[in-house]
Design a protein around this motif. Structure first.
Motif, PDB file in Angstrom:
ATOM      1  N   ASN A  81       5.660  -3.970   0.734  1.00 24.06           N
ATOM      2  CA  ASN A  81       4.958  -3.734  -0.677  1.00 24.06           C
ATOM      3  C   ASN A  81       3.853  -2.785  -0.605  1.00 24.06           C
ATOM      4  OD1 ASN A  81       6.976  -5.502  -2.452  1.00 24.06           O
ATOM      5  ND2 ASN A  81       6.246  -7.125  -0.797  1.00 24.06           N
ATOM      6  N   ALA A  82       3.989  -1.691  -1.499  1.00 25.67           N
ATOM      7  CA  ALA A  82       3.005  -0.559  -1.280  1.00 25.67           C
ATOM      8  C   ALA A  82       2.727  -0.024  -2.885  1.00 25.67           C
ATOM      9  CB  ALA A  82       3.355   0.503  -0.324  1.00 25.67           C
ATOM     10  N   LYS A  83       1.868   0.490  -3.046  1.00 21.77           N
ATOM     11  CA  LYS A  83       1.318   1.369  -4.041  1.00 21.77           C
ATOM     12  C   LYS A  83       1.780   2.926  -3.824  1.00 21.77           C
ATOM     13  CE  LYS A  83      -1.154  -0.067  -7.252  1.00 21.77           C
ATOM     14  NZ  LYS A  83      -2.143  -0.743  -8.228  1.00 21.77           N
ATOM     15  N   ALA A  84       2.218   3.586  -4.643  1.00 20.98           N
ATOM     16  CA  ALA A  84       2.534   5.086  -4.429  1.00 20.98           C
ATOM     17  C   ALA A  84       1.069   5.789  -4.853  1.00 20.98           C
ATOM     18  CB  ALA A  84       3.673   5.758  -5.122  1.00 20.98           C
ATOM     19  N   VAL A  97       6.870  10.890  -1.329  1.00 19.15           N
ATOM     20  CA  VAL A  97       6.003   9.994  -1.766  1.00 19.15           C
ATOM     21  C   VAL A  97       5.247   9.341  -0.897  1.00 19.15           C
ATOM     22  CG1 VAL A  97       5.907   7.421  -2.927  1.00 19.15           C
ATOM     23  CG2 VAL A  97       7.871   9.037  -3.621  1.00 19.15           C
ATOM     24  N   ILE A  98       3.785   9.387  -1.094  1.00 20.35           N
ATOM     25  CA  ILE A  98       2.736   9.271  -0.097  1.00 20.35           C
ATOM     26  C   ILE A  98       2.254   7.753  -0.446  1.00 20.35           C
ATOM     27  CG2 ILE A  98       0.397   9.472   1.006  1.00 20.35           C
ATOM     28  CD1 ILE A  98       1.114  12.612   0.174  1.00 20.35           C
ATOM     29  N   TYR A  99       2.459   6.498   0.485  1.00 19.65           N
ATOM     30  CA  TYR A  99       1.862   5.335   0.192  1.00 19.65           C
ATOM     31  C   TYR A  99       0.691   4.874   1.103  1.00 19.65           C
ATOM     32  CZ  TYR A  99       5.340   3.940   3.838  1.00 19.65           C
ATOM     33  OH  TYR A  99       6.142   3.630   4.901  1.00 19.65           O
ATOM     34  N   HIS A 105       1.890   7.737   6.095  1.00 22.41           N
ATOM     35  CA  HIS A 105       3.010   6.944   5.584  1.00 22.41           C
ATOM     36  C   HIS A 105       3.521   7.418   4.341  1.00 22.41           C
ATOM     37  CE1 HIS A 105       2.062   3.087   8.345  1.00 22.41           C
ATOM     38  NE2 HIS A 105       2.348   4.276   8.943  1.00 22.41           N
ATOM     39  N   TYR A 106       4.783   7.988   4.383  1.00 24.01           N
ATOM     40  CA  TYR A 106       5.368   8.741   3.350  1.00 24.01           C
ATOM     41  C   TYR A 106       6.829   8.504   3.402  1.00 24.01           C
ATOM     42  CZ  TYR A 106       6.499  12.605   6.225  1.00 24.01           C
ATOM     43  OH  TYR A 106       6.967  13.685   7.020  1.00 24.01           O
ATOM     44  N   PHE A 107       7.863   8.736   2.460  1.00 24.07           N
ATOM     45  CA  PHE A 107       8.976   9.147   2.357  1.00 24.07           C
ATOM     46  C   PHE A 107       9.460  10.151   1.534  1.00 24.07           C
ATOM     47  CE2 PHE A 107       8.705   5.692  -0.706  1.00 24.07           C
ATOM     48  CZ  PHE A 107       9.372   6.118  -1.815  1.00 24.07           C
ATOM     49  N   ILE A 108      10.438  10.896   1.884  1.00 21.06           N
ATOM     50  CA  ILE A 108      11.155  11.798   1.147  1.00 21.06           C
ATOM     51  C   ILE A 108      12.166  11.457   0.198  1.00 21.06           C
ATOM     52  CG2 ILE A 108      12.585  14.205   1.330  1.00 21.06           C
ATOM     53  CD1 ILE A 108      11.052  14.495   3.991  1.00 21.06           C
ATOM     54  N   THR A 109      11.872  11.344  -0.920  1.00 26.64           N
ATOM     55  CA  THR A 109      12.726  10.872  -2.068  1.00 26.64           C
ATOM     56  C   THR A 109      14.428  11.096  -1.860  1.00 26.64           C
ATOM     57  OG1 THR A 109      10.970  10.719  -3.802  1.00 26.64           O
ATOM     58  CG2 THR A 109      13.150  10.256  -4.411  1.00 26.64           C
TER      59      THR A 109
END
Length: 130
Positions: A81-84, A97-99, A105-109
């Motif tokens: 559980n994280a906040k963008a 999206v960097i969280y 820590h990030y992901f590519i949408t």
């Protein structure tokens, strides 16, 4: 006996003594406690789960996530559980999206949507203003 709001107080008093005593809680996993609390909440008033603050939707498009949105996803089998914190290149095929900036820590949408990211089952909490 029901209180003035229609809540069966006898039932919930017994339930809390049985399911939520300190001795019971000390032996529960987080998932076990969450299930017991969710069942109790559903019994008290299932309509509450339809309120926006409890709703998550599946990530389907770039541009769906805004900075500040609450996210839920799996990485290596663990639920996160994280906040963008920041969204780079929003609404494009290059959206990221960097969280957690400190840990990078990030992901590519697009990769998350296509199932090729390490971030699986990405959910976004519905914003109250939506």
């Amino acid at each position: 006996m029901k209180n003035e709001y229609g809540l069966d107080t006898d039932y919930f008093t017994r339930l809390c003594a049985r399911e939520f005593s300190p001795d019971v809680i000390r032996r529960q996993t987080p998932a076990d406690l969450a299930r017991a609390l969710a069942r109790a909440a559903r019994t008290a008033c299932a309509d509450v789960f339809r309120e926006k603050e409890f709703q998550f939707v599946e990530l389907r498009n770039a541009g769906q996530i805004k900075a500040g949105d609450e996210l839920r996803f799996k990485v290596a089998g663990s639920v996160i559980n994280a906040k963008a914190r920041e969204v780079l290149n929003p609404g494009t095929e290059h959206e990221e999206v960097i969280y957690n900036r400190a840990k990078n820590h990030y992901f590519i949408t697009a990769m998350a949507i296509n199932g090729i990211s390490t971030h699986k089952n990405v959910l976004v909490r519905i914003r109250p203003e939506d």
